[in-house]
Scaffold this active site. Structure first.
Site, PDB file in Angstrom:
ATOM      1  N   GLY A  47      -2.642  -1.525  -6.814  1.00 62.62           N
ATOM      2  CA  GLY A  47      -1.186  -2.797  -7.308  1.00 62.62           C
ATOM      3  C   GLY A  47      -1.345  -4.074  -8.027  1.00 62.62           C
ATOM      4  O   GLY A  47      -2.437  -4.273  -8.340  1.00 62.62           O
TER       5      GLY A  47
ATOM      6  N   LYS B 118      -0.438  -6.558  -7.716  1.00 62.64           N
ATOM      7  CA  LYS B 118      -0.722  -8.071  -6.823  1.00 62.64           C
ATOM      8  C   LYS B 118      -1.862  -8.485  -6.969  1.00 62.64           C
ATOM      9  O   LYS B 118      -2.798  -9.087  -7.412  1.00 62.64           O
ATOM     10  CB  LYS B 118      -0.271  -7.571  -5.088  1.00 62.64           C
ATOM     11  CG  LYS B 118      -1.475  -8.121  -4.775  1.00 62.64           C
ATOM     12  CD  LYS B 118      -0.790  -9.200  -4.018  1.00 62.64           C
ATOM     13  CE  LYS B 118      -1.129 -10.651  -3.057  1.00 62.64           C
ATOM     14  NZ  LYS B 118      -2.577 -10.469  -2.781  1.00 62.64           N
ATOM     15  N   ASP B 119      -2.847  -7.681  -7.599  1.00 63.82           N
ATOM     16  CA  ASP B 119      -4.378  -7.602  -7.637  1.00 63.82           C
ATOM     17  C   ASP B 119      -4.866  -7.185  -9.542  1.00 63.82           C
ATOM     18  O   ASP B 119      -5.709  -6.378  -9.461  1.00 63.82           O
ATOM     19  CB  ASP B 119      -5.361  -6.965  -6.567  1.00 63.82           C
ATOM     20  CG  ASP B 119      -4.839  -7.540  -5.506  1.00 63.82           C
ATOM     21  OD1 ASP B 119      -5.805  -8.462  -5.417  1.00 63.82           O
ATOM     22  OD2 ASP B 119      -4.411  -6.881  -4.810  1.00 63.82           O
TER      23      ASP B 119
ATOM     24  N   HIS C 116       0.948  -1.488  -0.422  1.00 58.95           N
ATOM     25  CA  HIS C 116       0.251   0.260  -0.004  1.00 58.95           C
ATOM     26  C   HIS C 116       0.874   1.140   0.185  1.00 58.95           C
ATOM     27  O   HIS C 116       0.876   1.977  -0.391  1.00 58.95           O
ATOM     28  CB  HIS C 116      -0.811   0.171   1.818  1.00 58.95           C
ATOM     29  CG  HIS C 116      -1.801  -1.351   0.749  1.00 58.95           C
ATOM     30  ND1 HIS C 116      -1.468  -1.668   2.290  1.00 58.95           N
ATOM     31  CD2 HIS C 116      -2.996  -1.460   0.936  1.00 58.95           C
ATOM     32  CE1 HIS C 116      -2.282  -3.089   2.181  1.00 58.95           C
ATOM     33  NE2 HIS C 116      -3.117  -2.660   1.739  1.00 58.95           N
TER      34      HIS C 116
ATOM     35  N   ARG D  77      -3.729  -9.783   4.511  1.00 56.55           N
ATOM     36  CA  ARG D  77      -4.366 -12.026   4.777  1.00 56.55           C
ATOM     37  C   ARG D  77      -3.124 -12.452   5.472  1.00 56.55           C
ATOM     38  O   ARG D  77      -3.037 -13.411   5.700  1.00 56.55           O
ATOM     39  CB  ARG D  77      -5.518 -12.206   3.754  1.00 56.55           C
ATOM     40  CG  ARG D  77      -7.009 -11.572   3.544  1.00 56.55           C
ATOM     41  CD  ARG D  77      -6.962 -12.813   2.596  1.00 56.55           C
ATOM     42  NE  ARG D  77      -8.565 -12.294   2.651  1.00 56.55           N
ATOM     43  CZ  ARG D  77      -9.298 -11.257   1.788  1.00 56.55           C
ATOM     44  NH1 ARG D  77      -8.047 -11.315   0.922  1.00 56.55           N
ATOM     45  NH2 ARG D  77     -10.694 -10.527   1.935  1.00 56.55           N
TER      46      ARG D  77
ATOM     47  N   GLN E 220     -18.003  -6.766  -1.611  1.00 57.01           N
ATOM     48  CA  GLN E 220     -17.052  -7.362  -2.503  1.00 57.01           C
ATOM     49  C   GLN E 220     -16.850  -8.037  -1.131  1.00 57.01           C
ATOM     50  O   GLN E 220     -16.018  -9.431  -1.677  1.00 57.01           O
ATOM     51  CB  GLN E 220     -15.368  -6.729  -2.284  1.00 57.01           C
ATOM     52  CG  GLN E 220     -14.670  -6.751  -1.186  1.00 57.01           C
ATOM     53  CD  GLN E 220     -13.270  -5.522  -1.284  1.00 57.01           C
ATOM     54  OE1 GLN E 220     -13.367  -3.975  -2.172  1.00 57.01           O
ATOM     55  NE2 GLN E 220     -11.799  -6.053  -1.861  1.00 57.01           N
TER      56      GLN E 220
HETATM   57  P1  AMP Z   1      -6.412  -4.014   0.074  1.00 60.74           P
HETATM   58  O1  AMP Z   1      -6.055  -3.115   1.080  1.00 60.74           O
HETATM   59  O2  AMP Z   1      -5.830  -5.036   0.161  1.00 60.74           O
HETATM   60  O3  AMP Z   1      -7.261  -3.794  -1.148  1.00 60.74           O
HETATM   61  O4  AMP Z   1      -5.412  -3.260  -1.392  1.00 60.74           O
HETATM   62  C1  AMP Z   1      -4.877  -2.107  -1.573  1.00 60.74           C
HETATM   63  C2  AMP Z   1      -4.497  -1.898  -2.898  1.00 60.74           C
HETATM   64  O5  AMP Z   1      -3.330  -1.831  -2.475  1.00 60.74           O
HETATM   65  C3  AMP Z   1      -4.543  -2.048  -4.322  1.00 60.74           C
HETATM   66  O6  AMP Z   1      -4.606  -2.142  -5.298  1.00 60.74           O
HETATM   67  C4  AMP Z   1      -4.056  -3.647  -4.307  1.00 60.74           C
HETATM   68  O7  AMP Z   1      -3.682  -3.446  -5.375  1.00 60.74           O
HETATM   69  C5  AMP Z   1      -2.722  -3.090  -3.606  1.00 60.74           C
HETATM   70  N1  AMP Z   1      -1.951  -3.894  -3.051  1.00 60.74           N
HETATM   71  C6  AMP Z   1      -2.043  -4.938  -1.996  1.00 60.74           C
HETATM   72  N2  AMP Z   1      -0.999  -5.281  -1.932  1.00 60.74           N
HETATM   73  C7  AMP Z   1       0.143  -5.532  -2.156  1.00 60.74           C
HETATM   74  C8  AMP Z   1       1.429  -6.049  -2.817  1.00 60.74           C
HETATM   75  N3  AMP Z   1       1.838  -6.335  -2.032  1.00 60.74           N
HETATM   76  N4  AMP Z   1       1.970  -5.041  -3.704  1.00 60.74           N
HETATM   77  C9  AMP Z   1       1.386  -3.694  -4.254  1.00 60.74           C
HETATM   78  N5  AMP Z   1       0.122  -3.522  -4.521  1.00 60.74           N
HETATM   79  C10 AMP Z   1      -0.655  -4.179  -3.470  1.00 60.74           C
END
Ligand code: AMP
Length: 280
Positions: free
Chosen positions: A147, A149-150, A37, A187, A61
């Site tokens: 990210g 990652k997703d 993040h 997670r 979601q």
């Molecule tokens: P989340 O809090 O899981 O909904 O993620 C919020 C944002 O952070 C999303 O755009 C994710 O793709 C990004 N993100 C989560 N994990 C990573 C990571 N390991 N590297 C880069 N971006 C990430």
């Protein structure tokens, strides 16, 4: 750094900043922040004048049997990290403000959302698109950062933005990993030491496949078979999918098209669902 909970306050602040010609960069998150993040906050700060981070665990979601209630939360730590990293505004709306009891409007992307995570989490992208569309209308960003990652989520959001003509540039930042390769994820906090050890195989299998591609392998069956084989060596790991897809359409490809292909994995490590991918 300003912390804003009210939708109206966030919206009028954003409109004011825009009329003054300041570029707004936006990082939507579900909190429990990590370096993944924070790397997106860095990118937003490079590109924009004002960096807004949202923290909202989005009920839309999660399916009823998923981990909404147990999703890790630590607002104080998140705010400290945002402040240290130079975010200007953290937007933290309440659940009732964004999704009041009579809420009834949803955004669905109907093609890219179908495969991969869309198969085992049929409501997921509808929830993501809906909350991101709402947040875009509130935060009014010029640039929004997601990210790699997703990867499927980033592709779906890009498509939603194009289809619905949102005046927002979508930028995708690289996946941030632990030193042993495990992709950072909120997670990961669920993993015991033994599960954490087995979870390493996910990135290792993806890196092995990427190396095979580097060495000339273009056959997707070969790559998927190797990944499945490697994942199956770990006692706690169960494969949900191994998919080799085009980075924009998220459709399975017949052969690897270098620079355009994503190899994506979802797996259970016992009861923890993890995803990861590499672009090859
Ligand atoms: P989340 O809090 O899981 O909904 O993620 C919020 C944002 O952070 C999303 O755009 C994710 O793709 C990004 N993100 C989560 N994990 C990573 C990571 N390991 N590297 C880069 N971006 C990430």
């Amino acid at each position: 750094m300003q912390v804003i909970e009210s939708i109206n306050e966030m919206q009028s602040l954003a409109m004011g900043e825009r009329t003054r010609g300041r570029l707004i960069g936006f990082v939507p998150t579900m909190g429990f922040l990590h370096e993944g993040h924070l790397s997106l906050i860095d990118l937003a700060r490079e590109k924009c004048d004002l960096t807004v981070v949202s923290i909202f665990v989005n009920p839309a979601q999660f399916a009823p049997n998923e981990d909404f209630d147990s999703y890790p939360r630590d607002t104080e730590r998140d705010l400290r990290l945002c402040r240290e990293r130079g975010a200007d505004i953290v937007f933290m709306p309440s659940r009732d403000a964004l999704f009041p009891k009579d809420y009834s409007t949803f955004v669905t992307e109907e093609t890219l959302s179908e495969g991969l995570c869309g198969i085992s989490r049929p409501q997921f992208f509808r929830g993501v698109c809906t909350v991101v569309a709402k947040l875009f209308n509130i935060v009014r960003p010029d640039v929004a950062l997601f990210g790699q990652k997703d990867a499927q989520q980033a592709a779906v959001i890009r498509k939603m933005v194009a289809d619905l003509n949102f005046p927002v540039d979508i930028e995708v930042g690289p996946t941030v990993r632990e030193s042993d390769g495990l992709a950072l994820s909120s997670r990961n906090a669920y993993l015991s030491t033994a599960q954490r050890e087995d979870a390493r195989v996910i990135s290792q299998a993806l890196f092995t496949a990427a190396k095979m591609v580097e060495e000339g392998q273009r056959n997707v069956d070969r790559l998927a078979a190797e990944i499945t084989h490697l994942l199956s060596q770990k006692r706690r790991v169960r494969v949900i999918y191994v998919e080799i897809v085009d980075r924009d359409t998220m459709r399975p490809v017949r052969v690897v098209n270098p620079g355009r292909t994503v190899i994506a994995v979802a797996a259970w490590v016992d009861e923890v669902r993890l995803i990861d991918n590499v672009m090859v």
